[in-house]
Design a protein around this motif. Structure first.
Motif, PDB file in Angstrom:
ATOM      1  N   GLN A  95       0.856  -1.184   0.000  1.00 33.23           N
ATOM      2  CA  GLN A  95       0.000   0.000   0.000  1.00 33.23           C
ATOM      3  C   GLN A  95       0.894   1.237   0.000  1.00 33.23           C
ATOM      4  OE1 GLN A  95      -2.732  -0.056   3.304  1.00 33.23           O
ATOM      5  NE2 GLN A  95      -4.222  -1.280   2.188  1.00 33.23           N
ATOM      6  N   PHE A  96       0.657   2.103  -0.962  1.00 28.81           N
ATOM      7  CA  PHE A  96       1.425   3.347  -1.067  1.00 28.81           C
ATOM      8  C   PHE A  96       0.619   4.512  -0.475  1.00 28.81           C
ATOM      9  CE2 PHE A  96       2.601   0.901  -4.976  1.00 28.81           C
ATOM     10  CZ  PHE A  96       3.931   0.655  -4.651  1.00 28.81           C
ATOM     11  N   TYR A  97       1.346   5.576  -0.139  1.00 25.99           N
ATOM     12  CA  TYR A  97       0.677   6.818   0.269  1.00 25.99           C
ATOM     13  C   TYR A  97       1.447   7.981  -0.330  1.00 25.99           C
ATOM     14  CZ  TYR A  97      -2.114  10.075   2.994  1.00 25.99           C
ATOM     15  OH  TYR A  97      -2.996  11.065   3.362  1.00 25.99           O
ATOM     16  N   TRP A  98       0.684   8.939  -0.850  1.00 30.49           N
ATOM     17  CA  TRP A  98       1.276  10.093  -1.519  1.00 30.49           C
ATOM     18  C   TRP A  98       1.396  11.240  -0.522  1.00 30.49           C
ATOM     19  CZ3 TRP A  98      -0.813  11.895  -6.945  1.00 30.49           C
ATOM     20  CH2 TRP A  98       0.073  12.822  -7.497  1.00 30.49           C
ATOM     21  N   PHE A  99       2.583  11.351   0.079  1.00 27.81           N
ATOM     22  CA  PHE A  99       2.863  12.429   1.028  1.00 27.81           C
ATOM     23  C   PHE A  99       3.333  13.673   0.276  1.00 27.81           C
ATOM     24  CE2 PHE A  99       3.379   8.630   3.672  1.00 27.81           C
ATOM     25  CZ  PHE A  99       2.703   8.990   4.834  1.00 27.81           C
ATOM     26  N   LYS A 100       3.538  14.768   1.011  1.00 30.84           N
ATOM     27  CA  LYS A 100       4.039  16.004   0.413  1.00 30.84           C
ATOM     28  C   LYS A 100       5.375  15.795  -0.288  1.00 30.84           C
ATOM     29  CE  LYS A 100       2.212  19.944   3.019  1.00 30.84           C
ATOM     30  NZ  LYS A 100       2.583  21.005   3.989  1.00 30.84           N
ATOM     31  N   ASP A 101       6.215  14.971   0.328  1.00 31.10           N
ATOM     32  CA  ASP A 101       7.569  14.793  -0.203  1.00 31.10           C
ATOM     33  C   ASP A 101       7.717  13.529  -1.037  1.00 31.10           C
ATOM     34  OD1 ASP A 101       7.094  13.386   2.105  1.00 31.10           O
ATOM     35  OD2 ASP A 101       9.099  13.656   2.943  1.00 31.10           O
ATOM     36  N   ARG A 126       9.056   3.164 -15.062  1.00 29.56           N
ATOM     37  CA  ARG A 126       8.813   4.618 -14.974  1.00 29.56           C
ATOM     38  C   ARG A 126       9.337   5.195 -13.662  1.00 29.56           C
ATOM     39  NH1 ARG A 126       3.956   5.573 -17.941  1.00 29.56           N
ATOM     40  NH2 ARG A 126       3.954   4.106 -19.692  1.00 29.56           N
ATOM     41  N   ARG A 127       9.807   6.415 -13.723  1.00 29.35           N
ATOM     42  CA  ARG A 127      10.080   7.147 -12.493  1.00 29.35           C
ATOM     43  C   ARG A 127       8.728   7.398 -11.817  1.00 29.35           C
ATOM     44  NH1 ARG A 127      15.029   6.309 -11.108  1.00 29.35           N
ATOM     45  NH2 ARG A 127      14.939   8.097  -9.688  1.00 29.35           N
ATOM     46  N   THR A 128       8.725   7.516 -10.534  1.00 32.64           N
ATOM     47  CA  THR A 128       7.476   7.605  -9.785  1.00 32.64           C
ATOM     48  C   THR A 128       6.583   8.746 -10.255  1.00 32.64           C
ATOM     49  OG1 THR A 128       8.496   6.606  -7.842  1.00 32.64           O
ATOM     50  CG2 THR A 128       6.495   7.868  -7.473  1.00 32.64           C
ATOM     51  N   GLU A 129       7.174   9.906 -10.514  1.00 30.99           N
ATOM     52  CA  GLU A 129       6.377  11.053 -10.940  1.00 30.99           C
ATOM     53  C   GLU A 129       5.627  10.753 -12.235  1.00 30.99           C
ATOM     54  OE1 GLU A 129       9.603  11.062 -10.246  1.00 30.99           O
ATOM     55  OE2 GLU A 129       9.650  12.143  -8.328  1.00 30.99           O
ATOM     56  N   ASP A 130       6.297  10.057 -13.161  1.00 30.38           N
ATOM     57  CA  ASP A 130       5.654   9.715 -14.431  1.00 30.38           C
ATOM     58  C   ASP A 130       4.556   8.672 -14.232  1.00 30.38           C
ATOM     59  OD1 ASP A 130       7.314  11.439 -15.787  1.00 30.38           O
ATOM     60  OD2 ASP A 130       8.808   9.906 -16.262  1.00 30.38           O
ATOM     61  N   ALA A 131       4.803   7.716 -13.336  1.00 28.19           N
ATOM     62  CA  ALA A 131       3.802   6.676 -13.063  1.00 28.19           C
ATOM     63  C   ALA A 131       2.553   7.296 -12.448  1.00 28.19           C
ATOM     64  CB  ALA A 131       4.387   5.609 -12.147  1.00 28.19           C
ATOM     65  N   LEU A 132       2.726   8.218 -11.520  1.00 25.14           N
ATOM     66  CA  LEU A 132       1.580   8.888 -10.894  1.00 25.14           C
ATOM     67  C   LEU A 132       0.787   9.682 -11.926  1.00 25.14           C
ATOM     68  CD1 LEU A 132       3.233  10.121  -7.582  1.00 25.14           C
ATOM     69  CD2 LEU A 132       1.325   8.520  -7.751  1.00 25.14           C
ATOM     70  N   LYS A 133       1.486  10.334 -12.821  1.00 20.80           N
ATOM     71  CA  LYS A 133       0.810  11.110 -13.871  1.00 20.80           C
ATOM     72  C   LYS A 133       0.017  10.185 -14.792  1.00 20.80           C
ATOM     73  CE  LYS A 133       1.696  14.571 -17.461  1.00 20.80           C
ATOM     74  NZ  LYS A 133       2.731  15.375 -18.151  1.00 20.80           N
ATOM     75  N   SER A 134       0.591   9.028 -15.112  1.00 15.27           N
ATOM     76  CA  SER A 134      -0.083   8.081 -16.006  1.00 15.27           C
ATOM     77  C   SER A 134      -1.360   7.533 -15.379  1.00 15.27           C
ATOM     78  CB  SER A 134       0.854   6.925 -16.360  1.00 15.27           C
ATOM     79  OG  SER A 134       1.926   7.370 -17.173  1.00 15.27           O
ATOM     80  N   VAL A 135      -1.293   7.080 -14.131  1.00 10.98           N
ATOM     81  CA  VAL A 135      -2.503   6.537 -13.503  1.00 10.98           C
ATOM     82  C   VAL A 135      -3.509   7.644 -13.221  1.00 10.98           C
ATOM     83  CG1 VAL A 135      -1.328   4.539 -12.513  1.00 10.98           C
ATOM     84  CG2 VAL A 135      -1.565   6.613 -11.144  1.00 10.98           C
TER      85      VAL A 135
END
Length: 341
Positions: A95-101, A126-135
């Motif tokens: 389980q992931f969580y998207w914190f400020k950092d 993918r780098r995490t930022e790109d994966a978050l943008k994709s989903v």
């Protein structure tokens, strides 16, 4: 059933027929499908997917359909609901969580304990930022806070990562985390059932496993729709409501009457109503809650507080809107996941 036969895969023509049906029905069934997107953009997306279907995998087609539905920009109009087991009994057991950092691994199956508490820097290819943008392009949401809540969930669903080509093989997820300034990669297998993902077993490793402090108040009584606790030293009553629903034990209206009776008959100077985990329910249950807060002796600036967050949505959004309109509450926390207009 154990002896059930898996349905035959749909042909390209059958998928295209489903897409045609979707394109025809969505404008009919939605009150105003084009309130946040242009009709021509919707039609262009339908045409584009229709042409590409013959060359796409099933996962890619499902993701393509999700993207079209998400274009509506409405958290109540979705194809794959958060936490659903649609076409997958198995999740990656993290389980992931998207914190400020950044994105962090908050919980994981015991065999992946080493990644818990670590910042995720790469997911699949993918780098995490790109994966978050994709989903994020697949998520039915009113605003960015809805995406912040649901994107981490989608990153644990093999079908989605496969459909977005974030992984080449759904049976293997290469996850890179930051450890002591260096990247370490661990390979995860989709071994968690949908139920285990939603309610992780006690054996799962957590970020709080080695915590020396007691469990925070807001994390108590998991699974309860509503409860309260009196903090005598602070002369404060803390209320948590996680759904706009009646519980098996008591109606929500009776619960708030009980809370207010306690407030009136005890030495209480502040009331905190925590709505940060409330994803909604039945709007018709909100009125008696608001009335009780209006009538309370603590309905004064600096004595009544409401906590909101990225899970506050739907009927819960309507509840906090009414509390804001009719009481003197001070609001704290994150923005809500719903549009307020």
């Amino acid at each position: 059933a154990q002896n059930a036969v898996a349905p035959a895969p749909l042909t390209a023509a059958e998928w295209q027929a489903d897409l045609k049906f979707l394109a025809a029905e969505m404008p009919k069934r939605h009150k105003n499908l084009f309130h946040r997107m242009k009709r021509e953009d919707f039609q262009a997306a339908i045409k584009n997917l229709h042409e590409r279907i013959p060359a796409m995998s099933e996962d890619e087609i499902v993701v393509g359909l999700m993207k079209i539905v998400a274009m509506v920009g409405d958290g109540h109009t979705y194809m794959l609901r958060r936490g659903s087991s649609y076409q997958t009994n198995n999740y990656y057991p993290v389980q992931f969580y998207w914190f400020k950092d950044g994105l962090f691994a908050r919980r994981a199956a015991p065999e992946y304990a080493e990644i818990v508490g670590k910042r995720v820097v790469k997911i699949g290819n993918r780098r995490t930022e790109d994966a978050l943008k994709s989903v994020g392009s697949l998520i039915a949401k009113d605003n960015e806070w809805g995406a912040r809540e649901d994107a981490p969930v989608y990153l644990s669903i093999p079908l989605i990562l496969s459909g977005l080509k974030i992984v080449d093989d759904k049976q293997k997820l290469a996850l890179s985390v930051e450890t002591d300034g260096k990247e370490k990669t661990v390979e995860l297998k989709p071994s968690a059932t949908a139920e285990e993902y939603r309610k992780p077993p006690a054996t799962w490793a957590t970020m709080a496993a080695d915590a020396k402090n007691p469990v925070p108040l807001y994390q108590k009584n998991a699974g309860e729709y509503f409860w309260f606790e009196y903090l005598k030293d602070q002369k404060l009553v803390y209320v948590q409501q996680t759904a706009v629903q009646n519980s098996e034990k008591e109606p929500v209206a009776d619960f708030y009457k009980r809370v207010m009776k306690f407030v009136e008959t005890n030495d209480v100077e502040k009331l905190v109503v925590d709505q940060r985990f409330n994803r909604g329910g039945n709007n018709y249950l909100n009125r008696p809650v608001v009335i009780e807060l209006i009538k309370s002796k603590l309905n004064e600036r600096g004595r009544l507080f409401v906590i909101t967050g990225r899970q506050t949505f739907s009927a819960a959004q309507n509840l906090v809107n009414e509390i804001e309109k009719y009481t003197n509450a001070i609001f704290v926390g994150e923005p809500t996941a719903a549009n307020t207009k």
